[in-house]
Motif scaffolding. Structure first.
Motif, PDB file in Angstrom:
ATOM      1  N   SER A  34     -15.970 -41.480 -55.649  1.00 27.57           N
ATOM      2  CA  SER A  34     -15.387 -40.357 -56.404  1.00 27.57           C
ATOM      3  C   SER A  34     -14.661 -39.396 -55.464  1.00 27.57           C
ATOM      4  O   SER A  34     -13.491 -39.050 -55.674  1.00 27.57           O
ATOM      5  CB  SER A  34     -16.473 -39.607 -57.180  1.00 27.57           C
ATOM      6  N   VAL A  35     -15.355 -38.990 -54.398  1.00 26.72           N
ATOM      7  CA  VAL A  35     -14.763 -38.037 -53.453  1.00 26.72           C
ATOM      8  C   VAL A  35     -13.607 -38.680 -52.693  1.00 26.72           C
ATOM      9  O   VAL A  35     -12.508 -38.113 -52.580  1.00 26.72           O
ATOM     10  CB  VAL A  35     -15.824 -37.505 -52.475  1.00 26.72           C
ATOM     11  N   THR A  37     -11.705 -41.359 -53.360  1.00 28.83           N
ATOM     12  CA  THR A  37     -10.537 -41.741 -54.156  1.00 28.83           C
ATOM     13  C   THR A  37      -9.721 -40.523 -54.575  1.00 28.83           C
ATOM     14  O   THR A  37      -8.485 -40.511 -54.458  1.00 28.83           O
ATOM     15  CB  THR A  37     -10.974 -42.546 -55.388  1.00 28.83           C
ATOM     16  N   VAL A  38     -10.404 -39.487 -55.070  1.00 26.14           N
ATOM     17  CA  VAL A  38      -9.690 -38.272 -55.475  1.00 26.14           C
ATOM     18  C   VAL A  38      -9.008 -37.631 -54.273  1.00 26.14           C
ATOM     19  O   VAL A  38      -7.837 -37.211 -54.344  1.00 26.14           O
ATOM     20  CB  VAL A  38     -10.662 -37.279 -56.153  1.00 26.14           C
ATOM     21  N   TRP A  39      -9.713 -37.549 -53.153  1.00 31.35           N
ATOM     22  CA  TRP A  39      -9.154 -36.973 -51.927  1.00 31.35           C
ATOM     23  C   TRP A  39      -7.938 -37.774 -51.475  1.00 31.35           C
ATOM     24  O   TRP A  39      -6.878 -37.210 -51.155  1.00 31.35           O
ATOM     25  CB  TRP A  39     -10.240 -36.957 -50.860  1.00 31.35           C
ATOM     26  N   LEU A  42      -4.938 -37.756 -54.365  1.00 34.56           N
ATOM     27  CA  LEU A  42      -4.364 -36.482 -54.802  1.00 34.56           C
ATOM     28  C   LEU A  42      -4.108 -35.483 -53.678  1.00 34.56           C
ATOM     29  O   LEU A  42      -3.191 -34.658 -53.797  1.00 34.56           O
ATOM     30  CB  LEU A  42      -5.282 -35.826 -55.857  1.00 34.56           C
ATOM     31  N   ARG A  55      -0.866 -45.105 -50.442  1.00 37.60           N
ATOM     32  CA  ARG A  55      -2.160 -44.746 -51.020  1.00 37.60           C
ATOM     33  C   ARG A  55      -2.949 -45.948 -51.524  1.00 37.60           C
ATOM     34  O   ARG A  55      -4.152 -45.849 -51.777  1.00 37.60           O
ATOM     35  CB  ARG A  55      -1.974 -43.718 -52.144  1.00 37.60           C
ATOM     36  N   ASN A 208     -14.259 -44.190 -48.766  1.00 36.15           N
ATOM     37  CA  ASN A 208     -14.109 -45.312 -49.693  1.00 36.15           C
ATOM     38  C   ASN A 208     -14.681 -46.600 -49.115  1.00 36.15           C
ATOM     39  O   ASN A 208     -15.196 -47.439 -49.861  1.00 36.15           O
ATOM     40  CB  ASN A 208     -12.638 -45.501 -50.065  1.00 36.15           C
TER      41      ASN A 208
END
Length: 248
Positions: A34-35, A37-39, A42, A55, A208
């Protein structure tokens, strides 16, 4: 020295131990993915050459690393099964193989999607890509071999032998970019003294990788427990478990 391991040679003890680790691996996978992938998707800066297309690295690289890690785990389990005749190790080989094949397929698919804008083609018979494709065939071979025999003891030994034979492909995958002139880029994150990737891009990638590893661990343990129940379905402890009188 190894006496503390002896109780886990019993299938019911292995089943309970695997079940105890599943929630921890799952929680770690959810948190890191979660952390990370979002980091990465985005907030990490765009690459100065590849733009935002870089990405895909946050899926491709972890999948590629874990495709080899899963096979190495299978080979170790296969070695233990053949040397010490531990049935659970044979079952673990069978449990990990489909998951490793899935990770390898993801690595190949995302690599093709990355290669199209970078190289102008979906596929080339590059040393790294070809050896990764061979890894997928090795996984499929282990799966097919395990399911080819009604005698699961013979199936487990055969799959263990193939997993050991195929491990020779792992150093070929890893060092292919150094041994041959390939289109695939060299190491970016394993040069710990001076990684050739900015830290703002590196940290979400590392998260990741850990997340994919934990996800692999959780799926492997779930499949291991399922395969173990299939192999032990006529044992009293399985009947007790199904009737709700045993511990999960």
């Amino acid at each position: 020295m190894w006496k503390w391991l002896h109780p886990y040679a019993k299938p019911e003890a292995s089943f309970r131990l695997a079940g105890a680790f599943v929630p921890w691996f799952t929680a770690l996978a959810v948190l890191c993915l979660s952390v990370g992938t979002v980091w990465g998707l985005l907030f990490a800066p765009s690459d100065y050459q590849q733009g935002d297309s870089f990405r895909i690295i946050y899926v491709h690289v972890p999948a590629a690393i874990l495709s080899m890690g899963a096979y190495l785990t299978m080979a170790i389990a296969g070695f233990i099964a053949l040397v010490w005749q531990i049935k659970q190790s044979e079952i673990f080989v069978a449990a990990v193989a489909p998951i490793g094949a899935g990770f390898t397929f993801i690595a190949l698919l995302t690599g093709a999607a990355w290669g199209k804008p970078m190289w102008g083609t979906w596929w080339v018979w590059d040393a790294r890509l070809t050896s990764e494709l061979i890894l997928l065939f090795l996984y499929l071979g282990v799966i097919a071999l395990y399911n080819a025999f009604d005698d699961k003891a013979l199936a487990g030994r055969s799959a263990s032998i193939l997993s050991l034979v195929g491990v020779i492909n792992l150093p070929i995958i890893h060092y292919s970019v150094e041994w041959w002139n390939t289109l695939h880029q060299g190491a970016s994150i394993t040069k710990f003294a001076k990684p050739s990737i900015d830290s703002a891009m590196l940290w979400p990638l590392l998260l990741n990788i850990v997340g994919f590893g934990a996800f692999l661990g959780a799926l492997s343990l779930v499949r291991f427990r399922t395969e173990l129940l299939k192999r032990e379905q006529r044992r009293p402890w399985v009947r007790q478990l199904l009737l709700g009188t045993g511990e999960a």
